[in-house]
Design a protein around this motif. Structure first.
Motif, PDB file in Angstrom:
ATOM      1  N   ALA A   1      47.421  41.033  33.722  1.00 43.33           N
ATOM      2  CA  ALA A   1      47.407  41.358  35.148  1.00 43.33           C
ATOM      3  C   ALA A   1      47.433  40.057  35.958  1.00 43.33           C
ATOM      4  O   ALA A   1      46.754  39.087  35.626  1.00 43.33           O
ATOM      5  N   LYS A   2      48.205  40.057  37.007  1.00 42.28           N
ATOM      6  CA  LYS A   2      48.277  38.900  37.893  1.00 42.28           C
ATOM      7  C   LYS A   2      46.978  38.798  38.680  1.00 42.28           C
ATOM      8  O   LYS A   2      46.545  39.760  39.304  1.00 42.28           O
ATOM      9  N   THR A   3      46.337  37.621  38.641  1.00 38.71           N
ATOM     10  CA  THR A   3      45.059  37.453  39.325  1.00 38.71           C
ATOM     11  C   THR A   3      45.164  36.583  40.577  1.00 38.71           C
ATOM     12  O   THR A   3      44.291  36.637  41.430  1.00 38.71           O
ATOM     13  N   ALA A   4      46.218  35.760  40.672  1.00 39.93           N
ATOM     14  CA  ALA A   4      46.365  34.895  41.842  1.00 39.93           C
ATOM     15  C   ALA A   4      47.750  34.274  41.863  1.00 39.93           C
ATOM     16  O   ALA A   4      48.445  34.236  40.844  1.00 39.93           O
ATOM     17  N   ASP A   5      48.107  33.789  43.040  1.00 38.46           N
ATOM     18  CA  ASP A   5      49.269  32.925  43.200  1.00 38.46           C
ATOM     19  C   ASP A   5      48.732  31.543  43.556  1.00 38.46           C
ATOM     20  O   ASP A   5      47.948  31.413  44.503  1.00 38.46           O
TER      21      ASP A   5
END
Length: 91
Positions: free
Chosen positions: A31-35
């Motif tokens: 899962a993407k947690t940040a940019d």
């Protein structure tokens, strides 16, 4: 919403000169947690110049006062919420 993290340069959070970001993912879930803003040579150079400019004043600061400053910085990081801690743990 996925948080955006900026670069810390010269006492401020800033976007990278290019504006480019890259995703940080939880390795367990993907899962993407940040940019995160991508620091390029121009950003690193700005950070180094800022650090070099700050060094003389830091050297003149007593060890007692430096310890107080670092303890305060640590407390601010702890008080800033779980978001940053989660990002560091998942990276």
């Amino acid at each position: 919403m996925v948080p955006e993290t900026r670069l810390w340069i010269n006492g401020a959070y800033v976007k990278s000169a290019s504006g480019s970001t890259f995703p940080v993912e939880n390795p367990a879930t993907r899962a993407k947690t940040a940019d995160v803003y991508e620091a390029l040579e121009e950003d690193v150079e700005a950070a180094v110049l800022a650090a070099e400019a700050a060094q003389p004043a830091w050297e003149e600061t007593s060890s007692y006062d430096r310890a107080k400053i670092l303890q305060r910085a640590a407390q601010v990081r702890l008080d800033s919420g779980e978001g940053e801690l989660s990002l560091m743990l998942f990276d």
